[in-house]
Design an enzyme around this catalytic site. Sequence first.
Site, PDB file in Angstrom:
ATOM      1  N   ASP A  56      85.877  33.943  -6.332  1.00  0.00           N
ATOM      2  CA  ASP A  56      86.767  34.633  -5.404  1.00  0.00           C
ATOM      3  C   ASP A  56      86.935  36.066  -5.905  1.00  0.00           C
ATOM      4  O   ASP A  56      86.163  36.521  -6.747  1.00  0.00           O
ATOM      5  CB  ASP A  56      88.103  33.883  -5.214  1.00  0.00           C
ATOM      6  CG  ASP A  56      88.902  33.739  -6.511  1.00  0.00           C
ATOM      7  OD1 ASP A  56      88.673  34.520  -7.449  1.00  0.00           O
ATOM      8  OD2 ASP A  56      89.765  32.839  -6.588  1.00  0.00           O
ATOM      9  N   HIS A 100      88.321  35.435  -9.831  1.00  0.00           N
ATOM     10  CA  HIS A 100      87.881  34.423 -10.785  1.00  0.00           C
ATOM     11  C   HIS A 100      86.363  34.234 -10.797  1.00  0.00           C
ATOM     12  O   HIS A 100      85.737  34.204  -9.738  1.00  0.00           O
ATOM     13  CB  HIS A 100      88.555  33.087 -10.458  1.00  0.00           C
ATOM     14  CG  HIS A 100      90.050  33.179 -10.477  1.00  0.00           C
ATOM     15  ND1 HIS A 100      90.792  33.360  -9.327  1.00  0.00           N
ATOM     16  CD2 HIS A 100      90.927  33.126 -11.515  1.00  0.00           C
ATOM     17  CE1 HIS A 100      92.076  33.421  -9.655  1.00  0.00           C
ATOM     18  NE2 HIS A 100      92.182  33.293 -10.964  1.00  0.00           N
ATOM     19  N   SER A 150      95.183  31.126 -15.076  1.00  0.00           N
ATOM     20  CA  SER A 150      94.258  30.405 -14.192  1.00  0.00           C
ATOM     21  C   SER A 150      92.917  30.126 -14.840  1.00  0.00           C
ATOM     22  O   SER A 150      92.188  29.244 -14.384  1.00  0.00           O
ATOM     23  CB  SER A 150      94.033  31.204 -12.909  1.00  0.00           C
ATOM     24  OG  SER A 150      93.570  32.509 -13.210  1.00  0.00           O
TER      25      SER A 150
END
Length: 344
Positions: A317, A320, A22
């Site tokens: 979040d 991340h 990610s």
Amino acid sequence: MAAASSSNNINYITAVFGFGDSTIDAGNNNYLATDTRSDHPPYGVDFPFHIPTGRFSNGKLPIDFIVSSLALKESLPPYLDPRLTDEDLLTGASFGSAGSGLDPLTAQSSNVLNISTQLDLFDRALRRIKGLVGDRRASFIVENALFFFSIGSNDLLFNFYDSPARTSEFTISGYQDYLLQNLEAAIQRLYNRGGRRFVVTSLSPIGCLPLEVTLFSNTSQRMCVQQQNNDSIAYNVKLQLLASRLETQVLQGSKVAYYNVYNPMEDFIYNPNKVILLSGFKQTLKGCCGTGLVEVGSTCNVTTPICSDRSEYVFWDAVHPSLKTYRYLAEVAILTVISHVLGH
């Protein structure tokens, strides 16, 4: 090995190809049957036009700032985007997939692209490039491109810490060695395709991810999980040695840069007001989305409230980093690894 040595004479980067999880997925998971996705608000709230692109951030990723600094394009597109043209590929694309790892089991658990599949997609992209510009120009592009790896955290999170799927087979040190063997094989495969410039990204302090702090803090006071951070440090030492060995002993004519994100992330978390950083971070162990304790992906959504000042948060979040953090990490790469792969 004329082709290998000639790249050292080219003082620019032709393209950037990203592989990993990610931290480098620009939206490939949008086109997969997976729950590991961020193609919904509030993700992308600070991306141009406030669009949720599938990046796990409130804005751009480090790789986007890097390609922009190299004057290649404004941001790195996801390879699986059906709008991606052959011309777009000439300056690069991201093959990364959120939830992926160097262990095939990691991607399997999330139904995302494992590293081998990402490399298969690069082979497909290379055929498209050759079809557009011919073999000779394609070889020049690949030889002078930057192959950027940002991967490894999910392997430890999914298979060792949060779900012990590999703990019966490996010690933590043995598992790290297994992951790095897979990374070396991936780099070797790209080298065999003509790649000569590589970046390998360190792990961040995994024990300071808000989700890990929530899961493993033993007291009411939120604290980083020191053992997980120690594991990250040990992995990073091995990764740095691997990068050096590949460049000097294995891959003739290559440049393999080690990208240290651990230290700046540690500074943000432990020394948020360090004068040299001028960061202004006030919240270092919670995310901006929701409670900041557990929300990520589908649980950070259009109904989830977000913090009032995103610039005060190290994390967007519960897993991340925020856009502000990512922008600084990109500056670190631009100042360090880019000069290394260019031979400066």
